[in-house]
Design a protein around this motif. Structure first.
Motif, PDB file in Angstrom:
ATOM      1  N   ASN A 171       0.811  -1.219   0.000  1.00 21.60           N
ATOM      2  CA  ASN A 171       0.000   0.000   0.000  1.00 21.60           C
ATOM      3  C   ASN A 171       0.843   1.267   0.000  1.00 21.60           C
ATOM      4  OD1 ASN A 171      -2.468  -1.394  -0.016  1.00 21.60           O
ATOM      5  ND2 ASN A 171      -2.402  -1.652   2.213  1.00 21.60           N
ATOM      6  N   GLU A 172       2.163   1.115   0.022  1.00 22.75           N
ATOM      7  CA  GLU A 172       3.054   2.269  -0.057  1.00 22.75           C
ATOM      8  C   GLU A 172       3.777   2.322  -1.408  1.00 22.75           C
ATOM      9  OE1 GLU A 172       5.206   3.507   3.503  1.00 22.75           O
ATOM     10  OE2 GLU A 172       4.469   1.690   4.490  1.00 22.75           O
ATOM     11  N   ASN A 173       3.238   1.581  -2.367  1.00 14.92           N
ATOM     12  CA  ASN A 173       3.791   1.568  -3.723  1.00 14.92           C
ATOM     13  C   ASN A 173       5.221   1.057  -3.772  1.00 14.92           C
ATOM     14  OD1 ASN A 173       1.431   2.692  -4.965  1.00 14.92           O
ATOM     15  ND2 ASN A 173       2.044   4.698  -4.157  1.00 14.92           N
ATOM     16  N   ILE A 174       5.540   0.114  -2.885  1.00 11.74           N
ATOM     17  CA  ILE A 174       6.849  -0.533  -2.896  1.00 11.74           C
ATOM     18  C   ILE A 174       6.644  -1.994  -3.300  1.00 11.74           C
ATOM     19  CG2 ILE A 174       8.849  -1.251  -1.530  1.00 11.74           C
ATOM     20  CD1 ILE A 174       8.362   1.215   0.234  1.00 11.74           C
ATOM     21  N   ARG A 175       7.212  -2.349  -4.434  1.00 10.18           N
ATOM     22  CA  ARG A 175       7.124  -3.726  -4.917  1.00 10.18           C
ATOM     23  C   ARG A 175       8.363  -4.507  -4.458  1.00 10.18           C
ATOM     24  NH1 ARG A 175       7.732  -4.820  -9.894  1.00 10.18           N
ATOM     25  NH2 ARG A 175       8.617  -2.890 -10.733  1.00 10.18           N
ATOM     26  N   GLU A 234       7.594  -1.314 -16.541  1.00  5.61           N
ATOM     27  CA  GLU A 234       6.792  -2.296 -17.281  1.00  5.61           C
ATOM     28  C   GLU A 234       6.362  -3.465 -16.397  1.00  5.61           C
ATOM     29  OE1 GLU A 234       8.548   0.223 -20.330  1.00  5.61           O
ATOM     30  OE2 GLU A 234       9.406  -0.724 -18.550  1.00  5.61           O
ATOM     31  N   ALA A 235       7.067  -3.684 -15.279  1.00  8.17           N
ATOM     32  CA  ALA A 235       6.713  -4.766 -14.351  1.00  8.17           C
ATOM     33  C   ALA A 235       5.913  -4.237 -13.167  1.00  8.17           C
ATOM     34  CB  ALA A 235       7.974  -5.470 -13.865  1.00  8.17           C
ATOM     35  N   GLY A 236       5.247  -3.111 -13.351  1.00  6.96           N
ATOM     36  CA  GLY A 236       4.554  -2.444 -12.256  1.00  6.96           C
ATOM     37  C   GLY A 236       3.429  -3.240 -11.614  1.00  6.96           C
ATOM     38  N   PHE A 237       2.954  -4.299 -12.274  1.00  2.00           N
ATOM     39  CA  PHE A 237       1.858  -5.105 -11.719  1.00  2.00           C
ATOM     40  C   PHE A 237       2.377  -6.367 -11.043  1.00  2.00           C
ATOM     41  CE2 PHE A 237      -2.259  -7.543 -12.227  1.00  2.00           C
ATOM     42  CZ  PHE A 237      -3.036  -6.673 -11.480  1.00  2.00           C
ATOM     43  N   ILE A 238       3.709  -6.469 -10.876  1.00  2.91           N
ATOM     44  CA  ILE A 238       4.314  -7.692 -10.344  1.00  2.91           C
ATOM     45  C   ILE A 238       4.915  -7.411  -8.972  1.00  2.91           C
ATOM     46  CG2 ILE A 238       6.066  -9.466 -10.694  1.00  2.91           C
ATOM     47  CD1 ILE A 238       5.881  -8.904 -13.700  1.00  2.91           C
ATOM     48  N   THR A 239       4.453  -8.131  -7.963  1.00  5.17           N
ATOM     49  CA  THR A 239       5.056  -8.058  -6.634  1.00  5.17           C
ATOM     50  C   THR A 239       4.792  -9.363  -5.891  1.00  5.17           C
ATOM     51  OG1 THR A 239       5.337  -6.653  -4.672  1.00  5.17           O
ATOM     52  CG2 THR A 239       3.064  -7.033  -5.416  1.00  5.17           C
ATOM     53  N   GLY A 240       5.679  -9.699  -4.965  1.00  3.20           N
ATOM     54  CA  GLY A 240       5.538 -10.926  -4.186  1.00  3.20           C
ATOM     55  C   GLY A 240       5.786 -12.183  -4.982  1.00  3.20           C
ATOM     56  N   CYS A 241       6.610 -12.096  -6.020  1.00  6.21           N
ATOM     57  CA  CYS A 241       6.864 -13.248  -6.891  1.00  6.21           C
ATOM     58  C   CYS A 241       8.341 -13.608  -6.906  1.00  6.21           C
ATOM     59  CB  CYS A 241       6.420 -12.955  -8.321  1.00  6.21           C
ATOM     60  SG  CYS A 241       4.640 -12.754  -8.513  1.00  6.21           S
ATOM     61  N   ASP A 242       8.611 -14.883  -7.116  1.00  8.02           N
ATOM     62  CA  ASP A 242       9.976 -15.345  -7.359  1.00  8.02           C
ATOM     63  C   ASP A 242      10.070 -15.869  -8.780  1.00  8.02           C
ATOM     64  OD1 ASP A 242      12.728 -16.272  -6.177  1.00  8.02           O
ATOM     65  OD2 ASP A 242      11.959 -17.984  -7.305  1.00  8.02           O
TER      66      ASP A 242
END
Length: 254
Positions: A171-175, A234-242
């Motif tokens: 929620n702080e825009n940190i991926r 371009e990867a702005g929708f990706i977080t919490g992934c390996d």
């Protein structure tokens, strides 16, 4: 695509191997690169190459296992946009052949070092208004690797930290994501083989290369390309992934 112009990137262990490849590519794509290495000398060749390309680079001598040093270094750097937690060391041994001192050393760099950088980075990323963290995990986070007890333990922790940070700061825009390489051909690998397998270096290099179903080790530049994508807008929708980059090691070794 994949421009890092007007971005400031901090890369630990950015002076050699995978880290150097990431530093060079990020600078080529327009980022102001801050290389964090144990000594200034360790970063010098990367600094020289980036300068020769006309890129922006600053090196910082810092022991990532020392929180005071890390905090001071990150405060000196100031608000930035990208952190790549790449610094790490290797170890060979099973649980009953791993001395306590070796275990503590691996944890100090590969786990506490990542924690220290995360601890110092989040306030700076918050100050920047958003940010991206990329941690270097390993195939050892996913599958059993012979004689790599302490290393596997540490890299498993790195993957778990990735998930926690991604959840806590979404929620702080940190991926926050991680990469899990298989074996990558770097000078470190050559030194590792010569130290641990001095009598059969060519045989071990071939064996380690062929352990990837694709039939070879990765190139540092291939890992850097994945890092660039994950740290780009371009990867702005990706977080919490390996992201395994492993030549089929995890899924195709059967």
């Amino acid at each position: 695509m994949f421009s890092l112009k007007n971005k400031k990137a901090v890369i630990t262990g950015g002076g050699s191997g995978i880290g150097k490849a990431i530093s060079l590519l990020f600078a080529k794509q327009g980022a102001e690169v801050h290389i964090v290495e144990l000594t200034q000398e360790s970063a010098q060749s990367a600094v020289d190459e980036i300068n020769a390309l006309g890129g922006k680079v600053v090196s910082h001598a810092c022991n990532v296992s020392n929180q005071q040093e890390v905090t001071a270094t990150f405060e000196k750097i100031g608000a930035f946009n990208i952190l790549v937690n790449n610094a790490g060391i290797a170890h060979v041994g099973k649980v009953d052949t791993t001395p306590e001192a070796d275990f503590d050393r691996i944890m100090s760099v590969n786990v506490k070092g990542v924690y220290n950088c995360l601890f110092a980075a989040v306030p700076q990323l918050r100050n920047a208004g958003s940010g991206v963290i990329l941690n270097m995990a390993s195939i050892a986070s996913w599958v059993g690797i012979p004689d790599r007890f302490a290393y596997s333990t540490a890299k498993g922790a790195v993957m778990s930290m990735t998930l926690s940070v991604a959840k806590d700061y979404i929620n702080e825009n940190i991926r926050c994501n991680s990469i899990s390489p298989a074996r990558v051909h770097t000078p470190f690998v050559d030194g590792f083989i010569s130290k641990n397998y001095p009598d059969n270096q060519a045989e071990m290099f071939e064996k380690l290369s062929k352990s990837q179903p694709i039939g070879r080790m990765a190139k540092p530049e291939e890992v850097a390309a994945l890092a660039l994508f994950l740290c780009s807008d371009e990867a702005g929708f990706i977080t919490g992934c390996d992201y395994p980059i492993d030549g089929g090691f995890i899924k195709l070794n059967n």
